[in-house]
Scaffold this motif. Sequence first.
Motif, mmCIF file in Angstrom:
data_model
loop_
_atom_site.group_PDB
_atom_site.id
_atom_site.type_symbol
_atom_site.label_atom_id
_atom_site.label_comp_id
_atom_site.label_asym_id
_atom_site.label_seq_id
_atom_site.Cartn_x
_atom_site.Cartn_y
_atom_site.Cartn_z
ATOM 1 N N MET A 78 0.838 -1.193 0.000
ATOM 2 C CA MET A 78 0.000 0.000 0.000
ATOM 3 C C MET A 78 0.874 1.244 0.000
ATOM 4 O O MET A 78 2.047 1.187 0.316
ATOM 5 N N VAL A 79 0.271 2.367 -0.360
ATOM 6 C CA VAL A 79 1.034 3.614 -0.414
ATOM 7 C C VAL A 79 0.259 4.737 0.261
ATOM 8 O O VAL A 79 -0.939 4.632 0.486
ATOM 9 N N ALA A 80 0.951 5.810 0.571
ATOM 10 C CA ALA A 80 0.300 6.963 1.199
ATOM 11 C C ALA A 80 0.841 8.240 0.571
ATOM 12 O O ALA A 80 1.952 8.255 0.045
ATOM 13 N N SER A 81 0.072 9.296 0.626
ATOM 14 C CA SER A 81 0.512 10.576 0.055
ATOM 15 C C SER A 81 1.215 11.415 1.122
ATOM 16 O O SER A 81 1.054 11.169 2.319
ATOM 17 N N TYR A 82 1.975 12.370 0.671
ATOM 18 C CA TYR A 82 2.698 13.235 1.604
ATOM 19 C C TYR A 82 1.730 13.934 2.548
ATOM 20 O O TYR A 82 1.987 14.045 3.743
ATOM 21 N N GLY A 83 0.634 14.411 1.998
ATOM 22 C CA GLY A 83 -0.347 15.106 2.817
ATOM 23 C C GLY A 83 -0.955 14.179 3.858
ATOM 24 O O GLY A 83 -1.221 14.575 4.982
ATOM 25 N N ARG B 163 2.947 11.318 -4.261
ATOM 26 C CA ARG B 163 2.158 12.550 -4.297
ATOM 27 C C ARG B 163 0.681 12.201 -4.187
ATOM 28 O O ARG B 163 0.283 11.065 -4.344
ATOM 29 N N SER B 164 -0.120 13.215 -3.942
ATOM 30 C CA SER B 164 -1.572 12.986 -3.811
ATOM 31 C C SER B 164 -2.139 12.450 -5.112
ATOM 32 O O SER B 164 -3.178 11.819 -5.134
ATOM 33 N N THR B 165 -1.459 12.701 -6.218
ATOM 34 C CA THR B 165 -1.923 12.223 -7.526
ATOM 35 C C THR B 165 -1.453 10.800 -7.787
ATOM 36 O O THR B 165 -1.857 10.190 -8.761
ATOM 37 N N GLY B 166 -0.617 10.271 -6.941
ATOM 38 C CA GLY B 166 -0.115 8.919 -7.126
ATOM 39 C C GLY B 166 1.170 8.887 -7.926
ATOM 40 O O GLY B 166 1.741 7.823 -8.163
ATOM 41 N N GLN B 167 1.612 10.037 -8.330
ATOM 42 C CA GLN B 167 2.845 10.083 -9.126
ATOM 43 C C GLN B 167 4.062 10.142 -8.214
ATOM 44 O O GLN B 167 4.013 10.696 -7.128
#
Length: 110
Positions: A28-33, A68-72
């Motif tokens: 799983m992944v998470a965004s910086y925010g 990033r929040s965009t998944g990039q």
Amino acid sequence: MQPDRDTATEPTREQKIWQVVLAIPAGMVASYGQVAAMAGLGRQARFVGRALGKLPAGHSVPWFRVLRSTGQIAFPPDSPAYERQVDLLRQDGVEVVNGRVSMSRYRWTP
DNA sequence: TACGTGACGGCGA
DNA sequence: GTCGCCGCCACGT
């Protein structure tokens, strides 16, 4: 003696951030925010990137699970860290397409 | 001391 | 779903 309040104080925000990243499960992944919010920093997402950049050698923090929040991926495509992150994500079973990850599919929801 | 930069986010079109 | 603008905080020069 300098009773300066620092260095000897409680864990800094960086420590808190690393702790949150450590809690991200594999696959799983998470965004910086998201990490910033969980660390109690509000919207200081930039501070998260800075904290990860200060990671000492020999750490065991899955920094590659933070996007990033965009998944990039936050690194430039020509950066060595970029390929490293892609490789590590794939080892976790995360599908990376064109340097991008489907957040709606791999986003970590505690 | 002041200015610019940065592993970013959110909102509007 | 993407593109562009502005805002926030900390650090380096």
